[in-house]
Design an enzyme around this catalytic site. Sequence first.
Site, PDB file in Angstrom:
ATOM      1  N   SER A 127       0.826  -1.201   0.000  1.00 34.80           N
ATOM      2  CA  SER A 127       0.000   0.000   0.000  1.00 34.80           C
ATOM      3  C   SER A 127       0.864   1.256   0.000  1.00 34.80           C
ATOM      4  O   SER A 127       1.964   1.278   0.565  1.00 34.80           O
ATOM      5  CB  SER A 127      -0.858  -0.030   1.268  1.00 34.80           C
ATOM      6  OG  SER A 127      -1.458   1.212   1.499  1.00 34.80           O
ATOM      7  N   TYR A 152      -2.068  -1.444  11.111  1.00 33.29           N
ATOM      8  CA  TYR A 152      -2.361  -1.926   9.756  1.00 33.29           C
ATOM      9  C   TYR A 152      -1.230  -1.538   8.797  1.00 33.29           C
ATOM     10  O   TYR A 152      -0.678  -2.364   8.078  1.00 33.29           O
ATOM     11  CB  TYR A 152      -3.703  -1.353   9.260  1.00 33.29           C
ATOM     12  CG  TYR A 152      -3.834  -1.406   7.751  1.00 33.29           C
ATOM     13  CD1 TYR A 152      -4.152  -2.591   7.116  1.00 33.29           C
ATOM     14  CD2 TYR A 152      -3.581  -0.269   6.972  1.00 33.29           C
ATOM     15  CE1 TYR A 152      -4.208  -2.647   5.732  1.00 33.29           C
ATOM     16  CE2 TYR A 152      -3.642  -0.319   5.602  1.00 33.29           C
ATOM     17  CZ  TYR A 152      -3.965  -1.510   4.984  1.00 33.29           C
ATOM     18  OH  TYR A 152      -4.016  -1.563   3.611  1.00 33.29           O
ATOM     19  N   LYS A 156       1.868  -3.781   6.628  1.00 40.35           N
ATOM     20  CA  LYS A 156       2.232  -3.705   5.197  1.00 40.35           C
ATOM     21  C   LYS A 156       3.752  -3.577   5.069  1.00 40.35           C
ATOM     22  O   LYS A 156       4.374  -4.239   4.241  1.00 40.35           O
ATOM     23  CB  LYS A 156       1.530  -2.526   4.517  1.00 40.35           C
ATOM     24  CG  LYS A 156       0.025  -2.708   4.346  1.00 40.35           C
ATOM     25  CD  LYS A 156      -0.310  -3.823   3.366  1.00 40.35           C
ATOM     26  CE  LYS A 156      -1.794  -4.099   3.262  1.00 40.35           C
ATOM     27  NZ  LYS A 156      -2.126  -5.364   2.604  1.00 40.35           N
TER      28      LYS A 156
END
Length: 355
Positions: A127, A152, A156
């Site tokens: 991302s 989160y 990644k």
Amino acid sequence: MAKRVLVSGGAGYIGSHVSVELIEAGYDVVVADNLSNCDMTCFEGVKKITGREDIPFIKMDFCDIKAVENLFDEFKIDAVIHFAAFKAVGESVAEPIMYYKNNLESFMNLIQVAHGHGGCNVLFSSSATVYGEPDELPVTEKSPRQSATSPYGNTKQICEDILRDSVNAYVTGDSTVHIGSDRPGPIKGIALRYFNPIGAHPSALIGELPRGVPNNLVPFITQTAIGKRDCLNIFGNDYPTPDGTCQRDYIDVVDLAKAHVHAVRRMLEGKMENDYEVFNVGTGKPLSVLELVKAFEKVNGLSLNYKFAPRRPGDVVAIWADPTLANEKLGWKAERTTEQTLASAWAWEKHLADK
Ligand code: WQD
């Protein structure tokens, strides 16, 4: 014989669009999903769009290493695209351990088992969040990663590192950590850094299915337009941007899905220049929240109830991609217009309302 691609989390929003594009490009697809954040709607849609009733679907959790082993024992996998992960930023702040456990363990299991089954090509769904608030725009793959602002986002970054380190360590194919067979093999990896995926398949048979109140902009817009939400809050209109609202690089989900096909092909055809590669997947064009809202109203001929609200904590002011590397090396370019994308998002919302 067609090469087989495993799509973990393949029943979800991006995974289902990627499955369609892979099948249409001639690949065999195996979908594996634990359905923790979706139902079978999109998988059924994939079958309808492709006319393929025979796509294998395995209900499984990648945190269960035995299940991952069974999967690799049953199918010869040439490449895997890993989507199976939790993805809600706010929830990850409230439940960090749940996020680290789920997102890291599932990916490590996958790599360990793939390594033990003759090796594999691994595509990780990363991302643009890894860039944080960039100092320079647009961001290239060489732009520095910034400390993640949520668990989160951190998962990644860590998964990118897990993939890079595994590629480097297992390049000869040999090691003692592999699981499940006596024929360990090399791992090759690509991380695709998505900007803001939006929209739905032109058939309106698959799209985003947010649970509860959507966090992301476009599902909130379509739900407001259909009457499920009273009013869109535009978070902040005093940012240092041309119209005061945040700027993002909104990438059509079908364009995004096609980037995966190009990346898989690069791996399977031995075209990689390095065994671990990273690509930005974006349009290269910034759009503000207000511009997107106006474009949505115009293309769909409706007027949206919205108001300006305070800034949302954690939002970056502006980010968009320099997609040159993906354009040149993957031979991929975003093609769909914002209008097409926003029309597809609205068609999908109406399709859901009709059901
Ligand atoms: C876009 C813009 C909001 C909702 C997030 C994750 C990222 C990622 C994609 C996920 C922002 C504004 C939004 C609303 C608004 N990965 N907005 N009103 O924050 O860029 O990225 O989703 O899996 O990691 O951080 O996307 O769609 O939430 O917001 O004004 O009701 O829309 O402030 O400027 P974001 P988004």
